[in-house]
Design an enzyme around this catalytic site. Structure first.
Site, PDB file in Angstrom:
ATOM      1  N   TRP A 132       2.439   1.236  -3.208  1.00  0.00           N
ATOM      2  CA  TRP A 132       1.592   1.885  -4.689  1.00  0.00           C
ATOM      3  C   TRP A 132       1.895   3.513  -4.392  1.00  0.00           C
ATOM      4  O   TRP A 132       0.980   4.138  -5.142  1.00  0.00           O
ATOM      5  CB  TRP A 132       0.165   1.520  -3.964  1.00  0.00           C
ATOM      6  CG  TRP A 132      -0.580   2.138  -5.226  1.00  0.00           C
ATOM      7  CD1 TRP A 132      -1.232   1.457  -6.627  1.00  0.00           C
ATOM      8  CD2 TRP A 132      -1.574   2.900  -4.882  1.00  0.00           C
ATOM      9  NE1 TRP A 132      -2.119   1.736  -6.802  1.00  0.00           N
ATOM     10  CE2 TRP A 132      -2.570   3.038  -6.783  1.00  0.00           C
ATOM     11  CE3 TRP A 132      -1.812   3.747  -4.233  1.00  0.00           C
ATOM     12  CZ2 TRP A 132      -3.254   3.722  -6.261  1.00  0.00           C
ATOM     13  CZ3 TRP A 132      -3.139   4.832  -4.521  1.00  0.00           C
ATOM     14  CH2 TRP A 132      -3.994   4.813  -5.479  1.00  0.00           C
ATOM     15  N   HIS A 133       2.063   4.211  -3.176  1.00  0.00           N
ATOM     16  CA  HIS A 133       1.283   5.677  -2.840  1.00  0.00           C
ATOM     17  C   HIS A 133       2.162   6.739  -3.820  1.00  0.00           C
ATOM     18  O   HIS A 133       2.135   8.225  -4.498  1.00  0.00           O
ATOM     19  CB  HIS A 133       0.754   5.832  -1.546  1.00  0.00           C
ATOM     20  CG  HIS A 133       0.125   5.986  -0.841  1.00  0.00           C
ATOM     21  ND1 HIS A 133      -0.963   4.425  -0.982  1.00  0.00           N
ATOM     22  CD2 HIS A 133      -1.624   6.859  -1.646  1.00  0.00           C
ATOM     23  CE1 HIS A 133      -2.030   4.476  -0.878  1.00  0.00           C
ATOM     24  NE2 HIS A 133      -2.393   5.970  -0.011  1.00  0.00           N
ATOM     25  N   GLY A 134       3.759   5.985  -3.563  1.00  0.00           N
ATOM     26  CA  GLY A 134       4.887   6.883  -4.109  1.00  0.00           C
ATOM     27  C   GLY A 134       5.945   5.561  -4.149  1.00  0.00           C
ATOM     28  O   GLY A 134       6.581   5.360  -3.618  1.00  0.00           O
ATOM     29  N   THR A 176       0.947  -1.279   0.031  1.00  0.00           N
ATOM     30  CA  THR A 176      -0.317  -0.176  -0.312  1.00  0.00           C
ATOM     31  C   THR A 176       0.772   1.525  -0.471  1.00  0.00           C
ATOM     32  O   THR A 176       0.624   2.739  -0.866  1.00  0.00           O
ATOM     33  CB  THR A 176      -0.326   0.175   1.546  1.00  0.00           C
ATOM     34  OG1 THR A 176      -2.067  -0.860   0.926  1.00  0.00           O
ATOM     35  CG2 THR A 176      -2.085   1.212   1.201  1.00  0.00           C
ATOM     36  N   GLY A 177       2.104   0.927   0.612  1.00  0.00           N
ATOM     37  CA  GLY A 177       2.783   2.352   0.963  1.00  0.00           C
ATOM     38  C   GLY A 177       3.357   2.679  -0.495  1.00  0.00           C
ATOM     39  O   GLY A 177       3.686   3.824  -1.189  1.00  0.00           O
TER      40      GLY A 177
END
Lengths: 465, 398
Positions: free
Chosen positions: A320-322, A317-318
């Site tokens: 995916w954000h950047g 998830t992390g």
């Protein structure tokens, strides 16, 4: 073209909507949606339209094949894995190449050049929609006989192409085929759009100045108050920007007779971090739950495996954000907090009064945003230090008081806007005083237009020709 | 029984009806407003220039295959629609007033201060910017050991008039920055002309415009008197009469902060009392358009928005001022627009002054120095331009 640009609001959206309204056959409407979406997509970087089209066609036929063609289990598995890898390679090439090269360079002291391609609009979002599509095709949850055009219109429809929500295609395709286009839906959609526009233009785009002022300060000159003001401004900016965008996306979709999923549910009123993630970027959390967490076994496994599953999901998830380690750290941080809550804290939290629980949650969230907003761990550490008085500059200085005073009203609006109260009040006024409520809505819309026009105001001290 | 049921239902139905009315009004108004804006946009002629923004506005873009593919065409369309949006200035004003009401007192980087003053915030240069400047200025000085080098970096209103800033305004003090820079440059042979204290001494007088980022002619004159002492000129050799040429000056900062038109400034020009002085007998040559005049002033600008351009008709790449002085001193001035109202005072003492604005000058500086026989150099800037404009460092690198 962003939703909060003059050309989108005054030309693109009305034109497409009018055309969609005039042309009655559903098939023709699908085509209009595709063409409008391609124009919208091409507006910023036309070349990437080819990527979007190729990805769409590829994923449609992979899904079709997985759902329709009789094959052995093994070859189905190969096709599925192969298609996921193709999608991830495209995403990886554009989004993570630089990150990977940087990491390799740092670890091996090498000096590979970083490719500097701009990220295609919405790539992370449509890749995830596509992966969900082929995964659901693999497990027989979709009917792929919708036809390529309906699929294409669903995955690339301009209201959701750039930033989601990440809907399941099987929820959208039937609506694309038979859109519920009506004046009532246009009206409801318009009001959602206006609410989103106000969040984005009047709140997010203004409170961001406070955050930027905070970031521009040299490390030694940040007082504790200034650090908290800065991080509060970041939290508000991020929320109103993204939830405003999501409201607009949902509103525009509805104008075209398509109901998309929700993305935010007043996350800053959450009573635990677990609750926060039920209310923040809902469609993304659901995606990770359905396509990573549950396939890994979810929580129906041993404690050790469960811990692994949670950490894997949150690291991803992390990421995916950047494409940076600070984002990975941000993700893992949430993984750990969620584990802590699940196994210990939630029992304690349940006994506490609600305001305390909200405060606890916001504290965890703000510390999370420190990592999320920092470009390096050193910067994150410095900001954390400033929040807790490390470096002992001051508890509050005249600069912090200045920013507090000049932004006080805006901060109050942001605070209220994070709760459900104004929205309840708005619904109530619509029922009791429709004219007053409508006039207020229109005036706020005009104010948002004024702020949008201002954002294009570029005065020069010396004549510029 | 039926009646009761009906009555119970009624409030809900009325509410439903009201919500419908609400929605109809919102949709109707938005549709009407969009149509109105589109009609105005199509109907009104495109404005070529914005006086408040001091720039040309974008016009209808030409479609071009390459621009379409690169996305540049779409950007031009967005600039065009934004620049020509009906009632643009009015909308901007609504935004500004709203920001003011909400408590903001810094708009577009301009503080809205006491006594009607608008002040641009102080520029904080990056370290690399300063070190590049120091390096290039040092090398430039080293090439001309035999010449005098003077450096005047004038603080702007935000430093000198800081008492008028909004309470607690986090405005940086330029004095520390300027004096740090002076002490570095002094080591390599520059003579600082530190006018900070002189200006602070006059802070209760009209030394900066209220609506513009320049100093007034009176401010420049006070700085000149101090500079004369440093540069070995007699400031009392010439006495002046001042003449107010306009009281209707609405400067760049009012456009920048969008607080248009309320406050007006007075521009004065100063003439030597004795017209046998060289001041009455000089020639000004503009290298860019080959123009020659016998005046420092161009009064055509007094009827335009950009009234500060009354001095030397604005900024030029190279201007030569020739005066029949007794002494043959030749000065090179590297400058920004702060120099424009300052130069007439200097002209009384030099046979020739070459005025170079590095932002526009593209020729070779060394050639100019050699051919015009320059023997003194003055850097004359305000702190904000000096610490943000990279063209000076760029010029030295040629």
């Amino acid at each position: 073209m962003t939703f909060s640009s003059l050309i989108f609001i005054f030309a693109f959206l009305p034109a497409v909507l009018l055309l969609y309204g005039i042309v009655k056959p559903a098939r023709a409407r699908t085509v209009i949606m595709i063409i409008a979406s391609l124009v919208f997509y091409a507006w910023g970087n036309p070349v990437y339209v080819i990527l979007l089209i190729l990805s769409t066609v590829f994923n449609y036929y992979v899904g079709y094949d997985l759902a329709e063609t009789e094959r052995g289990e093994r070859s189905r598995q190969w096709i599925f894995v192969g298609a996921v890898i193709v999608n991830l390679l495209i995403l990886g090439y554009f989004k993570y190449c630089g990150f990977l090269v940087d990491t390799v360079n740092a670890l091996l002291k090498t000096d590979f050049a970083v490719p500097g391609l701009p990220l295609p609009l919405g790539l992370s979002f449509f890749t995830f929609k596509a992966i969900a599509w082929i995964a659901d095709a693999r497990s027989g949850k979709i009917n792929p006989r919708c036809g390529l055009l309906s699929f294409a219109a669903s995955i690339m429809m301009f209201p959701t192409i750039s930033m989601g929500p990440i809907d399941r295609m099987q929820d959208i395709v039937p609506q694309i085929r038979r859109p519920d286009f009506s004046i009532a839906n246009v009206e409801e959609g318009l009001i959602l759009f206006i609410v989103g526009l106000i969040k984005k233009v009047l709140l997010a785009d203004n409170i961001v100045d406070l955050y930027n002022s905070f970031r521009a300060l040299p490390a030694g000159e940040v007082s504790v108050l200034m650090a908290w003001l800065g991080m509060a401004a970041f939290a508000f900016q991020l929320y109103f920007d993204f939830s405003g965008y999501s409201d607009m996306a949902k509103g525009i979709s509805l104008m075209f007779g398509i109901r998309t999923g929700d993305n935010f549910d007043h996350p800053y009123t959450a009573v635990s971090v677990t609750d926060f993630w039920r209310k923040w970027h809902i469609s993304l959390s659901r995606w990770f739950r359905d396509y990573i967490y549950i396939p890994l076994g979810g929580n129906r496994v041993t404690v050790g495996r469960h811990v692994r599953n949670i950490l894997v999901v949150w690291a991803l998830t992390g990421l995916w954000h950047g494409a940076a380690w600070t984002y990975v750290a941000w993700g893992v941080y949430y993984g750990l907090v969620l584990l802590l809550e699940k196994y210990f804290l939630i029992k304690v939290l349940e006994k506490l009064p609600k305001p305390v629980r909200v405060l606890y949650t916001m504290f965890i969230v703000i510390i999370g945003w420190v990592f999320f907003s920092s470009r390096s761990f050193a910067e994150a550490a410095a900001t954390c230090g400033a929040l807790f008085g490390g470096g002992m500059h001051a508890l509050a200085d005249s600069r912090a008081l200045y920013y507090l005073r000049t932004n006080l009203l805006l901060l109050i609006f942001c605070f209220l806007g994070s709760t459900a109260w104004p929205f309840r009040f708005y619904t109530w006024t619509q029922k009791k005083y429709p004219v007053v409520s409508a006039v207020g809505t229109v005036l706020l819309t005009l104010l948002a237009v004024a702020f949008m026009v201002y954002s294009t105001y570029q005065p020069f001290l010396y004549a510029a020709f | 029984m039926k009646k009761i049921m009906k009555r119970k239902k009624d409030p809900e139905q009325t509410e439903q009806k009201r919500v419908c009315i609400f929605r109809h009004i919102v949709l109707g108004s938005c549709a009407l407003f969009t149509v109105l804006m589109l009609l105005l946009f199509i109907g009104l002629p495109d404005r070529p220039f914005s006086e408040t923004e001091n720039r040309s506005l974008a016009g209808v873009p030409d479609p071009d295959a390459a621009d379409l593919l690169s996305g540049r065409f779409m950007k031009s369309v967005e600039s065009w629609t934004a620049d020509q949006f009906p009632g643009r200035t009015g909308w901007v004003r609504v935004r500004t007033e709203t920001a003011r009401i909400s408590g903001q007192n810094k708009i577009g980087g301009v503080y809205i201060c006491d006594d009607g003053y608008l002040m641009e915030e102080a520029v904080q240069p990056e370290e690399e910017f300063v070190s590049r400047l120091v390096q290039n200025l040092t090398a430039f000085r080293a090439n001309h050991q035999d010449m005098n080098f003077y450096m005047m970096i004038a603080p702007t209103a935000v430093t000198v008039l800081r008492d008028k800033l909004p309470e607690n305004a986090p405005a940086e003090d330029q004095n520390a920055l300027i004096r740090d820079f002076y002490s570095t440059m002094q080591l390599v042979g520059y003579t600082p002309v530190d006018v900070g204290n002189v200006l602070e001494g006059k802070k209760n007088e009209y030394i900066y415009y209220r609506t513009d980022h320049h100093w007034t002619t009176y401010g420049a004159y006070n700085a000149f008197r101090y500079a004369a002492g440093v540069m070995g000129l007699d400031p009392d050799a010439v006495m002046y009469n001042s003449l107010a040429v306009t009281a209707d000056f609405n400067g760049t900062l009012s456009g920048k902060s969008c607080t248009f038109g309320d406050e007006k400034d007075v521009i004065s020009v100063w003439f030597p009392q004795d017209d046998t002085q060289p001041a009455a007998n000089y020639v000004v040559e503009y290298a860019d358009n080959q123009m020659k005049t016998t005046t420092f002033y161009d009064e055509t600008y007094l009827s335009q928005k950009d009234k500060y351009s009354v001095f030397f008709s604005g900024n030029h790449a190279l201007v030569r001022i020739k005066s029949p002085t007794a002494e043959d001193r030749r000065l090179l001035v590297l400058k920004d627009s702060y120099a424009n109202c300052f130069l007439p005072f200097l002209a009384q003492y030099y046979r020739q002054i070459d005025v170079v604005d590095p932002r526009y000058f593209t020729d070779d500086l060394e050639t100019l120095i050699a051919t015009d026989g320059i023997d003194e150099v003055l850097f004359l800037y305000n702190a904000n331009t000096f610490f943000s404009d990279s063209s000076l460092a760029g010029l030295m690198e040629q």
